[in-house]
Design a protein around this motif. Structure first.
Motif, short mmCIF file in Angstrom:
data_model
loop_
_atom_site.label_atom_id
_atom_site.label_comp_id
_atom_site.label_asym_id
_atom_site.label_seq_id
_atom_site.Cartn_x
_atom_site.Cartn_y
_atom_site.Cartn_z
N SER A 1 -0.14 -3.75 12.49
CA SER A 1 -1.53 -3.32 12.65
C SER A 1 -1.56 -1.89 13.16
O SER A 1 -1.02 -1.59 14.24
N SER A 2 -2.15 -0.99 12.39
CA SER A 2 -2.17 0.42 12.75
C SER A 2 -3.21 1.13 11.89
O SER A 2 -3.58 0.64 10.81
N ASP A 3 -3.68 2.27 12.35
CA ASP A 3 -4.58 3.08 11.53
C ASP A 3 -3.81 3.70 10.37
O ASP A 3 -2.61 3.97 10.46
N ARG B 1 -7.21 0.68 7.81
CA ARG B 1 -6.30 -0.02 8.71
C ARG B 1 -5.17 -0.66 7.93
O ARG B 1 -5.36 -1.17 6.82
N ASN C 1 3.68 9.05 16.43
CA ASN C 1 2.23 8.99 16.60
C ASN C 1 1.59 9.77 15.46
O ASN C 1 2.28 10.30 14.57
N SER D 1 0.95 5.55 8.30
CA SER D 1 0.53 4.88 9.52
C SER D 1 1.57 5.10 10.61
O SER D 1 2.77 5.07 10.33
N ASP E 1 3.76 4.08 13.98
CA ASP E 1 4.28 2.95 14.76
C ASP E 1 4.85 3.58 16.03
O ASP E 1 6.06 3.71 16.19
N GLU E 2 3.95 3.99 16.92
CA GLU E 2 4.29 4.92 18.00
C GLU E 2 5.42 4.44 18.89
O GLU E 2 6.31 5.20 19.26
#
Length: 204
Positions: A53-55, A66, A120, A150, A152-153
Motif C-alpha cells: 500500500s503506497s501512493d 494508490r 521516499n 511508488s 517503499d520508504e
C-alpha cells in the motif's frame, strides 16, 4: 539517497558498461553470500499482501493514485520492485518495464508500477533525474523513466514480499492473486512474462 550517491553507486558497478545481463546486482548489500538463495514470502496463487500500500507518483512527482490491492482490483497489475543502487534494475530491468508501460499506458485494464525499495517520493524523483541525465550523456543501457512509481520508504512492503534480492517482478490478476513472480532479471524470462501479460490482458 540523493542523485550524487546514486551516481557513485552506478559508477562503481562492475557491470556498468557490460552488454551481458546478470540476475544479481553485485553492489546491493542483500547480494552478500548469505542472501544468495532467494527466500520469497509469497507464491503463485497467493493474494498480494495487505502491506502493499503506497501512493503512486507520475513523472512530475504528482500523486496519481494508490498502489493497493483494493484499488487495483479488476485490473491486471505488473509490479516491479527495484533498488536505486541496483545496477541491474537501472540498466536492464527498468528499461524493459518502461517499454512495456509505454505500450500499455492508455489501457485502463492494467497497471504497471515500479516500487522503489527504501525510497521516499523525493528519492524516486532524484532517481528519475539520474536516469534522464545518464541517457542524455549517451549511456545506451539507461533510458528516461516516465512510468508510475511508488515509494517503499522503510522497506516494509519489500519485507512482506521477500527476504532479499532485486529486481523482483509480480504479475497480479484482477482478483488480487499472484499469477507470476520472479527474482532477478534475464531477457528471456522477461519476454515470457510479457507474453503472459499480453495473454491475460486479452481477457479483460
Amino acid at each position: 539517497m540523493n542523485a550524487d550517491e546514486m551516481n557513485h553507486s552506478v559508477g562503481r558497478c562492475p557491470v556498468a558498461h557490460a552488454d551481458v545481463v546478470s540476475t544479481r546486482c553485485p553492489i546491493v548489500q542483500d547480494d552478500a553470500p548469505e542472501f544468495m538463495t532467494d527466500v520469497p514470502h509469497t507464491k503463485v496463487g497467493d493474494k498480494l499482501p495487505d502491506t502493499v500500500s503506497s501512493d503512486i507518483y507520475n513523472n512530475e512527482g504528482e500523486v496519481t493514485g494508490r498502489l493497493d490491492a483494493s484499488v487495483l482490483a479488476g485490473r491486471l497489475t505488473l509490479l516491479c520492485v527495484f533498488d536505486p543502487e541496483c545496477c541491474i534494475c537501472m540498466r536492464f530491468a527498468l528499461p524493459r518495464v518502461q517499454q512495456l508501460w509505454a505500450k500499455n499506458a492508455a489501457n485502463t485494464h492494467c497497471n504497471i508500477v515500479a516500487l522503489g525499495r527504501n525510497c521516499n517520493a523525493s528519492a524516486l524523483q532524484s532517481f528519475r533525474g539520474l536516469c534522464q541525465q545518464s541517457s542524455e550523456r549517451g549511456d545506451k543501457h539507461i533510458m528516461p523513466l516516465s512510468l508510475p512509481m511508488s515509494p517503499d520508504e522503510n522497506g516494509v512492503i519489500f519485507r512482506s514480499l521477500a527476504e532479499a534480492l532485486v529486481p523482483r517482478f509480480y504479475l497480479v490478476g484482477p482478483d488480487g492473486c499472484i499469477l507470476y513472480q520472479r527474482a532477478g532479471f534475464e531477457d528471456a524470462e522477461f519476454a515470457d512474462m510479457e507474453i503472459c501479460f499480453d495473454q491475460e490482458l486479452m481477457y479483460l
